[in-house]
Design a protein around this motif. Sequence first.
Motif, PDB file in Angstrom:
ATOM      1  N   TYR A 108       1.866   2.973   7.604  1.00  0.00           N
ATOM      2  CA  TYR A 108       2.396   1.663   8.004  1.00  0.00           C
ATOM      3  C   TYR A 108       3.247   1.837   9.258  1.00  0.00           C
ATOM      4  O   TYR A 108       3.841   2.902   9.482  1.00  0.00           O
ATOM      5  CB  TYR A 108       3.260   1.062   6.884  1.00  0.00           C
ATOM      6  CG  TYR A 108       3.369  -0.443   6.953  1.00  0.00           C
ATOM      7  CD1 TYR A 108       2.362  -1.257   6.435  1.00  0.00           C
ATOM      8  CD2 TYR A 108       4.467  -1.058   7.545  1.00  0.00           C
ATOM      9  CE1 TYR A 108       2.459  -2.641   6.502  1.00  0.00           C
ATOM     10  CE2 TYR A 108       4.569  -2.435   7.613  1.00  0.00           C
ATOM     11  CZ  TYR A 108       3.560  -3.229   7.091  1.00  0.00           C
ATOM     12  OH  TYR A 108       3.642  -4.605   7.162  1.00  0.00           O
ATOM     13  N   ILE A 109       3.300   0.766  10.077  1.00  0.00           N
ATOM     14  CA  ILE A 109       4.101   0.776  11.302  1.00  0.00           C
ATOM     15  C   ILE A 109       5.073  -0.403  11.273  1.00  0.00           C
ATOM     16  O   ILE A 109       4.673  -1.546  11.006  1.00  0.00           O
ATOM     17  CB  ILE A 109       3.227   0.678  12.567  1.00  0.00           C
ATOM     18  CG1 ILE A 109       2.219   1.829  12.622  1.00  0.00           C
ATOM     19  CG2 ILE A 109       4.095   0.689  13.816  1.00  0.00           C
ATOM     20  CD1 ILE A 109       1.254   1.735  13.806  1.00  0.00           C
ATOM     21  N   TYR A 110       6.340  -0.130  11.568  1.00  0.00           N
ATOM     22  CA  TYR A 110       7.351  -1.177  11.712  1.00  0.00           C
ATOM     23  C   TYR A 110       7.775  -1.234  13.175  1.00  0.00           C
ATOM     24  O   TYR A 110       8.174  -0.220  13.755  1.00  0.00           O
ATOM     25  CB  TYR A 110       8.567  -0.886  10.835  1.00  0.00           C
ATOM     26  CG  TYR A 110       8.289  -1.002   9.353  1.00  0.00           C
ATOM     27  CD1 TYR A 110       8.289  -2.236   8.719  1.00  0.00           C
ATOM     28  CD2 TYR A 110       8.010   0.134   8.600  1.00  0.00           C
ATOM     29  CE1 TYR A 110       8.028  -2.342   7.352  1.00  0.00           C
ATOM     30  CE2 TYR A 110       7.748   0.040   7.240  1.00  0.00           C
ATOM     31  CZ  TYR A 110       7.760  -1.207   6.627  1.00  0.00           C
ATOM     32  OH  TYR A 110       7.490  -1.302   5.283  1.00  0.00           O
ATOM     33  N   GLU A 167     -10.489   0.453   5.655  1.00  0.00           N
ATOM     34  CA  GLU A 167     -10.841   1.029   4.346  1.00  0.00           C
ATOM     35  C   GLU A 167      -9.712   1.895   3.790  1.00  0.00           C
ATOM     36  O   GLU A 167      -9.290   1.737   2.639  1.00  0.00           O
ATOM     37  CB  GLU A 167     -12.128   1.864   4.475  1.00  0.00           C
ATOM     38  CG  GLU A 167     -13.356   1.060   4.839  1.00  0.00           C
ATOM     39  CD  GLU A 167     -13.709   0.017   3.790  1.00  0.00           C
ATOM     40  OE1 GLU A 167     -13.494   0.301   2.587  1.00  0.00           O
ATOM     41  OE2 GLU A 167     -14.187  -1.070   4.165  1.00  0.00           O
ATOM     42  N   SER A 168      -9.222   2.814   4.591  1.00  0.00           N
ATOM     43  CA  SER A 168      -8.164   3.715   4.113  1.00  0.00           C
ATOM     44  C   SER A 168      -6.773   3.132   4.309  1.00  0.00           C
ATOM     45  O   SER A 168      -5.786   3.670   3.809  1.00  0.00           O
ATOM     46  CB  SER A 168      -8.238   5.049   4.850  1.00  0.00           C
ATOM     47  OG  SER A 168      -7.994   4.872   6.239  1.00  0.00           O
ATOM     48  N   LYS A 169      -6.688   2.039   5.072  1.00  0.00           N
ATOM     49  CA  LYS A 169      -5.411   1.385   5.388  1.00  0.00           C
ATOM     50  C   LYS A 169      -4.437   2.366   6.050  1.00  0.00           C
ATOM     51  O   LYS A 169      -3.257   2.450   5.695  1.00  0.00           O
ATOM     52  CB  LYS A 169      -4.786   0.782   4.136  1.00  0.00           C
ATOM     53  CG  LYS A 169      -5.650  -0.299   3.487  1.00  0.00           C
ATOM     54  CD  LYS A 169      -5.015  -0.841   2.223  1.00  0.00           C
ATOM     55  CE  LYS A 169      -5.927  -1.888   1.599  1.00  0.00           C
ATOM     56  NZ  LYS A 169      -5.365  -2.415   0.321  1.00  0.00           N
ATOM     57  N   THR A 170      -4.969   3.100   7.029  1.00  0.00           N
ATOM     58  CA  THR A 170      -4.140   4.052   7.767  1.00  0.00           C
ATOM     59  C   THR A 170      -4.394   3.911   9.262  1.00  0.00           C
ATOM     60  O   THR A 170      -5.441   3.396   9.691  1.00  0.00           O
ATOM     61  CB  THR A 170      -4.440   5.511   7.352  1.00  0.00           C
ATOM     62  OG1 THR A 170      -5.825   5.789   7.589  1.00  0.00           O
ATOM     63  CG2 THR A 170      -4.092   5.746   5.891  1.00  0.00           C
ATOM     64  N   ASN A 230       0.821  -1.212   0.000  1.00  0.00           N
ATOM     65  CA  ASN A 230       0.000   0.000   0.000  1.00  0.00           C
ATOM     66  C   ASN A 230       0.859   1.268   0.000  1.00  0.00           C
ATOM     67  O   ASN A 230       0.524   2.265  -0.653  1.00  0.00           O
ATOM     68  CB  ASN A 230      -0.968   0.002   1.188  1.00  0.00           C
ATOM     69  CG  ASN A 230      -0.250   0.001   2.528  1.00  0.00           C
ATOM     70  OD1 ASN A 230       0.739  -0.694   2.693  1.00  0.00           O
ATOM     71  ND2 ASN A 230      -0.753   0.777   3.482  1.00  0.00           N
ATOM     72  N   VAL A 231       1.987   1.244   0.709  1.00  0.00           N
ATOM     73  CA  VAL A 231       2.887   2.402   0.712  1.00  0.00           C
ATOM     74  C   VAL A 231       3.556   2.543  -0.650  1.00  0.00           C
ATOM     75  O   VAL A 231       3.674   3.663  -1.183  1.00  0.00           O
ATOM     76  CB  VAL A 231       3.945   2.266   1.834  1.00  0.00           C
ATOM     77  CG1 VAL A 231       4.978   3.383   1.733  1.00  0.00           C
ATOM     78  CG2 VAL A 231       3.285   2.279   3.207  1.00  0.00           C
ATOM     79  N   ARG A 232       3.965   1.451  -1.228  1.00  0.00           N
ATOM     80  CA  ARG A 232       4.601   1.503  -2.545  1.00  0.00           C
ATOM     81  C   ARG A 232       3.642   2.053  -3.604  1.00  0.00           C
ATOM     82  O   ARG A 232       4.026   2.810  -4.491  1.00  0.00           O
ATOM     83  CB  ARG A 232       5.097   0.109  -2.933  1.00  0.00           C
ATOM     84  CG  ARG A 232       5.895   0.087  -4.231  1.00  0.00           C
ATOM     85  CD  ARG A 232       6.622  -1.223  -4.449  1.00  0.00           C
ATOM     86  NE  ARG A 232       5.710  -2.356  -4.467  1.00  0.00           N
ATOM     87  CZ  ARG A 232       5.653  -3.278  -3.515  1.00  0.00           C
ATOM     88  NH1 ARG A 232       6.462  -3.188  -2.473  1.00  0.00           N
ATOM     89  NH2 ARG A 232       4.802  -4.277  -3.598  1.00  0.00           N
ATOM     90  N   GLN A 233       2.375   1.678  -3.470  1.00  0.00           N
ATOM     91  CA  GLN A 233       1.361   2.155  -4.407  1.00  0.00           C
ATOM     92  C   GLN A 233       1.187   3.671  -4.298  1.00  0.00           C
ATOM     93  O   GLN A 233       1.091   4.389  -5.308  1.00  0.00           O
ATOM     94  CB  GLN A 233       0.031   1.447  -4.107  1.00  0.00           C
ATOM     95  CG  GLN A 233      -0.850   1.237  -5.302  1.00  0.00           C
ATOM     96  CD  GLN A 233      -2.022   0.327  -4.953  1.00  0.00           C
ATOM     97  OE1 GLN A 233      -2.553   0.343  -3.836  1.00  0.00           O
ATOM     98  NE2 GLN A 233      -2.442  -0.478  -5.908  1.00  0.00           N
ATOM     99  N   LYS A 234       1.164   4.174  -3.081  1.00  0.00           N
ATOM    100  CA  LYS A 234       1.008   5.613  -2.864  1.00  0.00           C
ATOM    101  C   LYS A 234       2.240   6.385  -3.342  1.00  0.00           C
ATOM    102  O   LYS A 234       2.121   7.493  -3.878  1.00  0.00           O
ATOM    103  CB  LYS A 234       0.747   5.889  -1.383  1.00  0.00           C
ATOM    104  CG  LYS A 234      -0.616   5.411  -0.901  1.00  0.00           C
ATOM    105  CD  LYS A 234      -0.833   5.735   0.575  1.00  0.00           C
ATOM    106  CE  LYS A 234      -2.210   5.272   1.035  1.00  0.00           C
ATOM    107  NZ  LYS A 234      -2.460   5.587   2.456  1.00  0.00           N
TER     108      LYS A 234
END
Length: 581
Positions: free
Chosen positions: A469-471, A449-452, A325-329
């Motif tokens: 995203y959280i690491y 939904e928003s993946k946040t 999802n981060v790569r897509q954004k």
Amino acid sequence: MNADPEIHDVIIVGAGPCGLGVAARLHEETPSAVFTDEEHQRYHWIKKHTGKMNLVQAGSKKKGVRAQKWNRGQKPPPSETETKHENHKERRDSADSASSVPSLSSASSTSSAGSISTLVLDGSGDQWMQRWNNAFRTLEIKQLRSPMFFHVDPGDRDGMLAYAQETGREDDLWEISGCVGKEMSKHKKKKRRQGGKNQTIGGVEIDERDRKDYFSPSTGLFADYCASITHRYGLDEPGTILKHEVTDITYDYLPEDGDSPVSNSKIFTLTTSSGQKFYSRAAVLAIGAGGAGINKIFPWKPSSKEEGAEGCCHSMEIKEFPSPNVRQKISARWQTNVVIVGGGLSSAQILDMAVRKGVTKVWLLMRSGFKVKQFDISLAWMGKYKNWEKAAFWSADTDEGIFRHKRYHYEERRQYHPRYTKIVKQHAAHGRASIHPNTVIKSHEYDVESKTWTLTTDPPIPNLPPIDYIYFATGARADVLEMPLLDHINEQYPIEVIEGLPCLTEDLMWRDDVPLYMTGRMAGLRLGPGAPNLEGARLGAERISWSLEETLGKNREVGEQCEGFCGLGNRYASLLEEAGE
């Protein structure tokens, strides 16, 4: 059941640095044959007493080790209790000191453990260092943190330096600043001004003559060096490592279909996730971070909808970076925000990689303050006075005292490397990172939904945006009481455990009657603070190999001297016999 199952002498669980260290040490014929002055004294002591001591075969409980004769004012033979204590002490001291020196010729080493049947089981693959190499590749780590003499070669302390020179790869060595040279000179001057030669300033205790040791290898050089070690000892043969995740270990007699056992001694049965069973007379548990039974630490337990490719993951479970999802954004040129939780080196490495991959801003949250340190142990444990530190460590009256030793507490491991500290601060200066020490996540909510994520922190971070995203670079905790594969061992053969660490014997054995050996971080109460790193892998392999000589009953008396993979045998003894000497 098969009436005649194949029973190996040794099964090693784990094909990482610790497992490779043990396997290589078992195949080294002349370990540490070139000595320092102190080790030379020990060697001459052994040589002087050769032929004056009877070595009892493994399993004998009659009289231990006794002198054949004593006269000329010598002390009488020790009692059985004294002998057992001295044997443990001598074996531990010999193993730890011998592991830091090179052999006569690593290139000519052959398998002294040729009669030792060895099998390696690893859940990540059928290649040495597979999990290790995958982790470094995923995080794009180019350089090791460890100095040159931290490696798993049992024959040569300076082996990696020699390998780099022989292959013309000196450019793959990076000097570790702040250990020797100018800093040492300042240190000496300050000591002289203040008086008191025993004072230390800033923990700098490394001699200028050791400068060549304080370079770190590239990950590629280290991987190739490990590959050369596996090739030298024939450990790269097909079938040496099998891809199997061990889920259970038992130690008992192995019965046939009837009432009679296969053998008159107990053996280990290792059961894998597929249900397949393997058998051995001794077992070595050499699992590191990310291995079976290692509990990953989280600030909270993520739910199934939160954890994974879209919401969060532990740093030990990163499969691809950044997350889909981060790569897509990033591809769509949207603003992206990533949170990293943790105060160690992994968090800095992830932060640097996130910025380089195009993440708009990275938020670094640390529970404690910002600590900077070259290594995961203090220089005092690596320099010319390390024996003093070891003596203080081993002089603790109890295992509880060892664990609470001020130089050993695990919390001190969460530190930043100076090079990555500079990188992180550069990213912060350019507005790509925001560093927040002494900060914890107070509440969290994930929107599917928003993946946040919506996070609140203590103390609050002003204008903290939705997080993509959280690491969790929060490390892992190994507890032998919580490792499923040791459930039966804990039940049948209980031992004392301090904060998850087993109180092993001095030989790193579970108990004197249970030849289950542990190395790496699980041997921390015996090896000291360096147990989880590469130096601990080599020291642990040294101790284990000496004890396995007795456990497997491979001792042979040649001139009343122990011969085998403990390295005390004389390969030229047969020539003397033929000459009639």
